[in-house]
Design a protein around this motif. Sequence first.
Motif, mmCIF file in Angstrom:
data_model
loop_
_atom_site.group_PDB
_atom_site.id
_atom_site.type_symbol
_atom_site.label_atom_id
_atom_site.label_comp_id
_atom_site.label_asym_id
_atom_site.label_seq_id
_atom_site.Cartn_x
_atom_site.Cartn_y
_atom_site.Cartn_z
ATOM 1 N N ILE A 186 0.848 -1.207 0.000
ATOM 2 C CA ILE A 186 0.000 0.000 0.000
ATOM 3 C C ILE A 186 0.872 1.241 0.000
ATOM 4 C CG2 ILE A 186 -1.674 1.328 1.370
ATOM 5 C CD1 ILE A 186 -2.788 -1.135 -0.165
ATOM 6 N N GLY A 187 1.969 1.222 0.757
ATOM 7 C CA GLY A 187 2.899 2.351 0.767
ATOM 8 C C GLY A 187 3.594 2.544 -0.574
ATOM 9 N N GLU A 188 3.946 1.438 -1.218
ATOM 10 C CA GLU A 188 4.627 1.515 -2.511
ATOM 11 C C GLU A 188 3.730 2.110 -3.598
ATOM 12 O OE1 GLU A 188 5.924 -2.489 -3.202
ATOM 13 O OE2 GLU A 188 7.521 -2.348 -1.699
ATOM 14 N N LEU B 161 -8.530 2.725 0.519
ATOM 15 C CA LEU B 161 -8.656 1.268 0.479
ATOM 16 C C LEU B 161 -10.121 0.924 0.673
ATOM 17 C CD1 LEU B 161 -5.749 0.339 2.940
ATOM 18 C CD2 LEU B 161 -5.623 0.574 0.451
ATOM 19 N N VAL B 162 -10.664 0.101 -0.204
ATOM 20 C CA VAL B 162 -12.033 -0.386 -0.080
ATOM 21 C C VAL B 162 -11.906 -1.896 0.052
ATOM 22 C CG1 VAL B 162 -14.326 -0.471 -1.115
ATOM 23 C CG2 VAL B 162 -12.847 1.501 -1.535
ATOM 24 N N LEU B 163 -12.185 -2.405 1.251
ATOM 25 C CA LEU B 163 -11.874 -3.792 1.580
ATOM 26 C C LEU B 163 -13.119 -4.597 1.918
ATOM 27 C CD1 LEU B 163 -8.927 -2.923 4.004
ATOM 28 C CD2 LEU B 163 -8.733 -3.546 1.595
ATOM 29 N N GLN B 164 -13.085 -5.874 1.560
ATOM 30 C CA GLN B 164 -14.113 -6.818 1.941
ATOM 31 C C GLN B 164 -13.414 -7.981 2.648
ATOM 32 O OE1 GLN B 164 -13.729 -6.049 -1.573
ATOM 33 N NE2 GLN B 164 -14.784 -4.196 -0.949
ATOM 34 N N GLU B 165 -14.191 -8.770 3.375
ATOM 35 C CA GLU B 165 -13.665 -9.919 4.112
ATOM 36 C C GLU B 165 -12.523 -9.504 5.038
ATOM 37 O OE1 GLU B 165 -12.969 -13.243 1.479
ATOM 38 O OE2 GLU B 165 -14.872 -12.896 0.432
ATOM 39 N N VAL B 166 -12.757 -8.422 5.759
ATOM 40 C CA VAL B 166 -11.756 -7.856 6.658
ATOM 41 C C VAL B 166 -11.894 -8.522 8.024
ATOM 42 C CG1 VAL B 166 -10.926 -5.727 7.739
ATOM 43 C CG2 VAL B 166 -11.923 -5.661 5.436
ATOM 44 N N PRO B 167 -10.800 -9.043 8.566
ATOM 45 C CA PRO B 167 -10.877 -9.606 9.918
ATOM 46 C C PRO B 167 -11.334 -8.540 10.913
ATOM 47 C CG PRO B 167 -8.766 -10.117 8.885
ATOM 48 C CD PRO B 167 -9.474 -9.139 7.985
ATOM 49 N N PRO B 168 -12.065 -8.949 11.940
ATOM 50 C CA PRO B 168 -12.618 -7.967 12.894
ATOM 51 C C PRO B 168 -11.574 -7.097 13.588
ATOM 52 C CG PRO B 168 -13.575 -10.138 13.250
ATOM 53 C CD PRO B 168 -12.493 -10.309 12.225
ATOM 54 N N ASP B 169 -10.336 -7.570 13.694
ATOM 55 C CA ASP B 169 -9.319 -6.795 14.409
ATOM 56 C C ASP B 169 -8.467 -5.910 13.492
ATOM 57 O OD1 ASP B 169 -8.105 -8.936 13.177
ATOM 58 O OD2 ASP B 169 -6.730 -9.356 14.825
ATOM 59 N N TYR B 170 -8.814 -5.822 12.212
ATOM 60 C CA TYR B 170 -8.030 -4.994 11.300
ATOM 61 C C TYR B 170 -8.805 -3.736 10.922
ATOM 62 C CZ TYR B 170 -4.771 -3.617 7.700
ATOM 63 O OH TYR B 170 -3.834 -2.913 6.983
ATOM 64 N N SER C 272 -9.047 5.509 4.578
ATOM 65 C CA SER C 272 -8.851 6.614 3.652
ATOM 66 C C SER C 272 -7.924 7.685 4.203
ATOM 67 C CB SER C 272 -10.229 7.228 3.355
ATOM 68 O OG SER C 272 -10.111 8.417 2.632
ATOM 69 N N ARG C 273 -7.286 8.369 3.280
ATOM 70 C CA ARG C 273 -6.514 9.562 3.613
ATOM 71 C C ARG C 273 -7.468 10.745 3.857
ATOM 72 N NH1 ARG C 273 -1.443 10.070 2.593
ATOM 73 N NH2 ARG C 273 -1.455 8.323 1.164
#
Length: 186
Positions: free
Chosen positions: A8-10, A16-25, A54-55
């Motif tokens: 992501i830094g590179e 970031l639009v994410l799905q299936e994200v673990p509850p602790d992330y 998001s930024r």
Amino acid sequence: FDAFETWIGEIRADLLVLQEVPPDYPGDREALADLGLVHSVRHPNGLFDMAVISRYPVELTDIGNYHYRAVLDLSGQQIALYNVHLPRPILDYDDWRLPSTGNQYLNNVFNYDETERNREIRALLEIVRQEDLPYIIAGDLNMSQHSIVYSDLAVFMDDAFREASTGLGATWPVFVDFLPPLLRTH
């Protein structure tokens, strides 16, 4: 997570639009804050969550069956963002399921049914027809560009991969030792 955040830094992602994200992330991930990705919203969607990191300031404004709407504030310009995670086009009804072959991919072929997913796509299109703001739909639509319903989406929006990338962009199947990804899924 470390490898993901390095990538992501590179690419210097702003959103970031994410799905299936673990509850602790993302939790307390210092790397995201160091990248300026300090705003987030999340919503549960089955076993995992969906999240926007998001930024730019972001606010959750509406929740649907398989999506939610958030509004991004890009230095005074508001953008509606639909984070989508649609059901897989596989029958989940035990009454209808054919006997298992022991192979997940063959089972998917034998039990393929896109009825519910297509109904949700058409419902989402009805929602965005009413949208007053410029909008982005991103997520896991569990379909390929070869799906019949893809043309319904293409009437209303551009395909970001087709606009900005090259190659096959194959993403499915994953985690199969003997097959590389063969289809570009959305």
